[in-house]
Design a protein around this motif. Structure first.
Motif, PDB file in Angstrom:
ATOM      1  N   MET A   1       0.866  -1.176   0.000  1.00  0.00           N
ATOM      2  CA  MET A   1       0.000   0.000   0.000  1.00  0.00           C
ATOM      3  C   MET A   1       0.905   1.229   0.000  1.00  0.00           C
ATOM      4  O   MET A   1       1.749   1.389   0.880  1.00  0.00           O
ATOM      5  CB  MET A   1      -0.899  -0.011   1.236  1.00  0.00           C
ATOM      6  CG  MET A   1      -1.783  -1.244   1.325  1.00  0.00           C
ATOM      7  SD  MET A   1      -2.653  -1.416   2.912  1.00  0.00           S
ATOM      8  CE  MET A   1      -3.860  -0.082   2.778  1.00  0.00           C
ATOM      9  N   CYS A   2       0.728   2.086  -0.997  1.00  0.00           N
ATOM     10  CA  CYS A   2       1.566   3.271  -1.156  1.00  0.00           C
ATOM     11  C   CYS A   2       0.742   4.525  -0.871  1.00  0.00           C
ATOM     12  O   CYS A   2      -0.460   4.565  -1.183  1.00  0.00           O
ATOM     13  CB  CYS A   2       2.125   3.319  -2.569  1.00  0.00           C
ATOM     14  SG  CYS A   2       3.182   4.743  -2.911  1.00  0.00           S
ATOM     15  N   GLY A   3       1.391   5.531  -0.324  1.00  0.00           N
ATOM     16  CA  GLY A   3       0.687   6.770  -0.010  1.00  0.00           C
ATOM     17  C   GLY A   3       0.003   7.388  -1.215  1.00  0.00           C
ATOM     18  O   GLY A   3      -1.052   8.024  -1.087  1.00  0.00           O
TER      19      GLY A   3
ATOM     20  N   GLY B   1      11.938   2.221  -2.745  1.00  0.00           N
ATOM     21  CA  GLY B   1      12.748   2.572  -3.906  1.00  0.00           C
ATOM     22  C   GLY B   1      12.748   4.058  -4.201  1.00  0.00           C
ATOM     23  O   GLY B   1      13.742   4.608  -4.692  1.00  0.00           O
ATOM     24  N   THR B   2      11.638   4.728  -3.892  1.00  0.00           N
ATOM     25  CA  THR B   2      11.572   6.180  -4.067  1.00  0.00           C
ATOM     26  C   THR B   2      12.571   6.877  -3.141  1.00  0.00           C
ATOM     27  O   THR B   2      13.256   7.829  -3.543  1.00  0.00           O
ATOM     28  CB  THR B   2      10.150   6.685  -3.805  1.00  0.00           C
ATOM     29  OG1 THR B   2       9.292   6.199  -4.842  1.00  0.00           O
ATOM     30  CG2 THR B   2      10.080   8.202  -3.786  1.00  0.00           C
TER      31      THR B   2
ATOM     32  N   VAL C   1       8.151   6.189   3.325  1.00  0.00           N
ATOM     33  CA  VAL C   1       9.224   6.660   2.465  1.00  0.00           C
ATOM     34  C   VAL C   1      10.319   7.324   3.304  1.00  0.00           C
ATOM     35  O   VAL C   1      11.516   7.076   3.103  1.00  0.00           O
ATOM     36  CB  VAL C   1       8.691   7.623   1.395  1.00  0.00           C
ATOM     37  CG1 VAL C   1       9.836   8.195   0.563  1.00  0.00           C
ATOM     38  CG2 VAL C   1       7.698   6.914   0.486  1.00  0.00           C
ATOM     39  N   GLY C   2       9.920   8.155   4.253  1.00  0.00           N
ATOM     40  CA  GLY C   2      10.901   8.808   5.107  1.00  0.00           C
ATOM     41  C   GLY C   2      11.704   7.826   5.946  1.00  0.00           C
ATOM     42  O   GLY C   2      12.927   7.969   6.100  1.00  0.00           O
TER      43      GLY C   2
ATOM     44  N   SER D   1       7.688  14.423   3.053  1.00  0.00           N
ATOM     45  CA  SER D   1       6.327  14.607   3.563  1.00  0.00           C
ATOM     46  C   SER D   1       5.399  15.277   2.558  1.00  0.00           C
ATOM     47  O   SER D   1       4.188  15.108   2.611  1.00  0.00           O
ATOM     48  CB  SER D   1       6.349  15.444   4.843  1.00  0.00           C
ATOM     49  OG  SER D   1       6.662  16.792   4.556  1.00  0.00           O
ATOM     50  N   GLY D   2       5.966  16.089   1.658  1.00  0.00           N
ATOM     51  CA  GLY D   2       5.157  16.840   0.711  1.00  0.00           C
ATOM     52  C   GLY D   2       4.556  18.109   1.274  1.00  0.00           C
ATOM     53  O   GLY D   2       3.847  18.826   0.574  1.00  0.00           O
TER      54      GLY D   2
END
Length: 339
Positions: free
Chosen positions: A36-38, A153-154, A178-179, A242-243
């Protein structure tokens, strides 16, 4: 078979689909894990108008075993029984970007993306071009391979864009999946990692993934704290995941600093006359190439990194509605569907 779809109204719905068959150059993967990806949440919430939808199987972090191959697929590309990751983009195969392993940047604008323009991995079977498959090292679980396929991977892609980080003070903004991955990689590469988030639970996890210091930016003055930690110099390197912290990142980046912004939606702005003397290098990064996806997996094996520990929840496909309600709260870690 059944696959998870998003109507776009914050629901996840199981629908019936035919089991895929491989065409020329294609392979069918028996999915073992689908992360599950953000970015799933954009489609789950209906906040974007492209791709996905009620008739498209979701999930762009699939990992599994080759179940069947189509005509023209050679053994050096894919063989039934291979453990594989999926690079979830493909393009024209002819432009410079495709030829160097960057099909998501295809010049001919005819690229495809798993779960956006074609069916994804939240289902028992997935068909993709065989050329998108990459070997999953025996030392890695299917869950680890799924994470490396996008979220983890990101982070790796952003770290690689930043260049040599050994011996630097590197601040990772945001400690979601991701962080945390960025914290894990940067620590393994020899950086002094300062993890930043607004949730103490995430910061505690960051310590377990190698952070030297943690800062709750909702409780402490970020600029003052970074200045104290660096003797007033500021951060050498920043990875913004975080964006929402682009402005904060620029307040703590030191002279000759490098920053990579990978969080979405993200907004970064500055006045050149106020910042030009700092000699910054600012950049973005979009997931990773096929070459770097393989390198990321090898690096995780070589350094015995705890990629599996990124997951706090494991679900079955039948729990799709509950799983995405939980994920939509963005209060915990990463989830994966295990098949």
């Amino acid at each position: 078979m059944q696959g998870i779809t998003f109507p776009g109204d914050r629901t996840a719905v199981l629908k019936d689909f035919p089991r895929p068959e491989p065409g020329p150059g294609e392979a069918v993967v028996r999915v073992k894990a689908s992360g599950m990806c953000g970015s799933d949440l954009h489609f789950y919430r209906g906040t974007v108008s492209f791709g996905g939808g009620a008739d498209t199987i979701q999930g762009h972090e699939p990992c599994g075993v080759v179940d069947a191959v189509g005509p023209g697929v050679t053994p050096d590309t894919a063989t039934v029984g291979d453990r594989v990751m999926v690079h979830h983009y493909w393009g024209c195969d002819a432009c410079a970007h495709c030829r160097t392993g960057w099909p998501q940047m295809c010049d001919r604008e005819n690229g495809h993306t798993v779960s956006i323009t074609t069916h994804g991995g939240h289902a028992p079977y997935l068909v993709v071009p065989a050329r998108t498959l990459l070997p999953l090292p025996d030392a890695l679980s299917y869950e680890a391979g799924a994470a490396i396929g996008c979220g983890t991977g990101t982070a790796w892609g952003g770290i690689r864009r930043l260049g040599d980080i050994g011996g630097t003070t590197l601040v990772v903004m945001g400690q979601g999946p991701v962080g945390l991955s960025g914290t894990m990689f940067a620590s393994a590469l020899g950086a002094r990692v300062v993890a930043v988030d607004v949730k103490d639970a995430r910061l505690e996890r960051a310590r377990a993934f190698g952070a030297s210091e943690v800062i709750n930016s909702a409780q402490a003055d970020l600029a003052e704290t970074i200045a104290d930690l660096t003797g007033g110099r500021g951060a050498d390197v920043i990875l913004e995941t975080s964006g929402v912290a682009g402005a904060d990142a620029l307040t703590i980046l030191g002279k000759w600093g490098r920053a990579c912004f990978i969080g979405l939606p993200g907004e970064v702005s500055f006045r050149t006359e106020q910042q030009y003397k700092k000699q910054w290098t600012l950049m973005t990064s979009w997931t990773m190439s096929t070459v770097e996806q393989a390198r990321c997996a090898d690096f995780a094996v070589e350094h015995r990194l705890p990629v599996d520990d990124l997951y706090t929840h494991r679900w079955s496909l039948g729990q799709a509605a509950e799983a995405y309600r939980w994920f939509d709260e963005q209060a915990d870690g990463k989830g994966v569907f295990v098949l």
